[in-house]
Design an enzyme around this catalytic site. Sequence first.
Site, PDB file in Angstrom:
ATOM      1  CB  CYS A 171      -0.957   0.021   1.292  1.00  0.00           C
ATOM      2  SG  CYS A 171      -2.200  -1.353   1.269  1.00  0.00           S
ATOM      3  CE  LYS A 186      12.277  -3.254  -3.710  1.00  0.00           C
ATOM      4  NZ  LYS A 186      13.007  -4.442  -4.220  1.00  0.00           N
TER       5      LYS A 186
END
Length: 608
Positions: free
Chosen positions: A2, A603
């Site tokens: 997010c 990531k």
Amino acid sequence: MCGIVGIVGHKPVSERLIEALGRLEYRGYDSSGVATIFEGELHRRRAEGKLGNLKTRLKEAPLSGTVGIAHTRWATHGAPTECNAHPHFTDGVAVVHNGIIENFSKLKDALAEVGTKFQTDTDTEVIAHLLTKFRRDGMGCLEAMHAMLKCVEGAFALAILFEDDPATIMVARNGPPLVIGHGDGEMFLGSDAIALAPFTNDITYLNDGDWAVVGKTSVQVFDIEGNVVTRPRHISLATADLVGKGNHPHFMEKEIYEQPEVIARALGHYINVNDSHVTTTSTDIDFAGVESLAISACGTAYLAGLIGKYWFERYARLIVEIDVASEFRYREIPLSPRSAALFISQSGETADTLASLRYCKAHGLRIGAVVNTRESTMAREADAIFPILAGPEIGVASTKAFTCQLAVLAALRIGAGKARGTITDDEEQVLVQSLATLPGVMRQVLNDITPEIELLSRELSHYRDVLYLGRGTSFPLAMEGALKLKEVSYIHAEGYAAGELKHGPIALIDENMPVIVIAPHDRFFDKTVSNMQEVAARGGRIILITDETGASMSKLPTMHTIVLPDVAEIIAPMIFSLPLQLLAYHTAVVMGADVDQPRNLAKSVTVE
């Protein structure tokens, strides 16, 4: 996972919010949204899928307003749909959230009992309804915010708009990072400093438990008890131009080819080539007085740590305990205050790794953080910081951060050996000089092997299962190669210790199974060749990655042999990682995969 951005400004913010979200795409997401306050009312636009879909919505129906928040969502509770995308609205409240509310079911049931109607499947909606309830109960915005924070449990970064307070954004942090940017007559907030780089480099990092009211020219920060606290301001090194692709089609390719440059920069921090010694800094761990070493990390960083384990045990004669962070913290390991611990994380915000760090710190261990972000939570909480200096890594699949982590661990291994008397002055000089050759050899290898890797990837793309084998430090490399391939191409791949072949994986080998063997000519080479013979006897398709000496000694027929230069043992893992990265990248490109943002991956994993 997010991304959150927000602006309290003096000019329209929607386009700048979307621009900032674009710099957070690397974190992974499946939907996005933006909300502003205009003429005393909340307005929003949301879209499923890529950020381009949200941009289209905004072109069709622009948003006005000088105060706004925006979000990229990576689904945890509820499907990745427009309905579940943030911001979530209830009466007069807009919320964006990164994290997981662990007690949301209990809170949802309690709210439902008093007549609250839920519109989504997300845990975030609970936050919005709690705030609305507290406002209806007569609380002011500040009081409602504090009351809500005392109700929720879990990990969260929050940004909240109230229609009744249209000139501010309220924020909170408990786990996932959140930063405040100080501008000229306006203020910014984001999940990291990269998002804010074009707007400001004057950054305040919120601590866990902090919440704040962000106005146009100031920020007031509170702790969890509601006391006003002061957090220092830092000048961020993140710059907007660091997140471009340059002349490359993908960030992953760009970052693969940046490795010679960033490795040189990293090594310059840890070795002195002129006098062939490792450097010492004020943040070094005193390895001479350490009884044992614990290493913990996640994903690719864990595999770098596993190679570090081999190095520290063999060359510094240290007992090393290593595990993935999600398991490490729950094992109740007997820890001695005379031990030290290394935690490895590109972002410095990985939730499980950070929790493991805090576990060891509570047991009195001296903590070292091998991180890429010096201002990260792990860096701030560690006793010793070992920056890898890789620069921003945008591609989800780690490449340059991995090799920089290895370079730093290699230098630390030399320093530990010197401190413990297991490496002589002459040996130190040889090792340092070998490390100094690494950038040049990497550059040569990248230039030499790319054409053959491109051809090989076309053939590999036709297979659905791939096995990677290695011994010694090549075993973690086998797991890393398999991880890279599965991450970006979606081909099923597994990495095994070559000596474990007969204990299960050999049952899978036939003519439809490529077996990638990582075999530098080292003390394990002959045994690895024996494993290759077992694969060949069962029709397996061998792809051998070896060096010039190894290629001259192996007489087995292969599907393909990638020949690398003979190099010193200390730099071999970094050199042998290059064909693994290139093979994964080009195979994914051939298959048409989204290389930089693979499906379902984030990531920076900032929740457990």
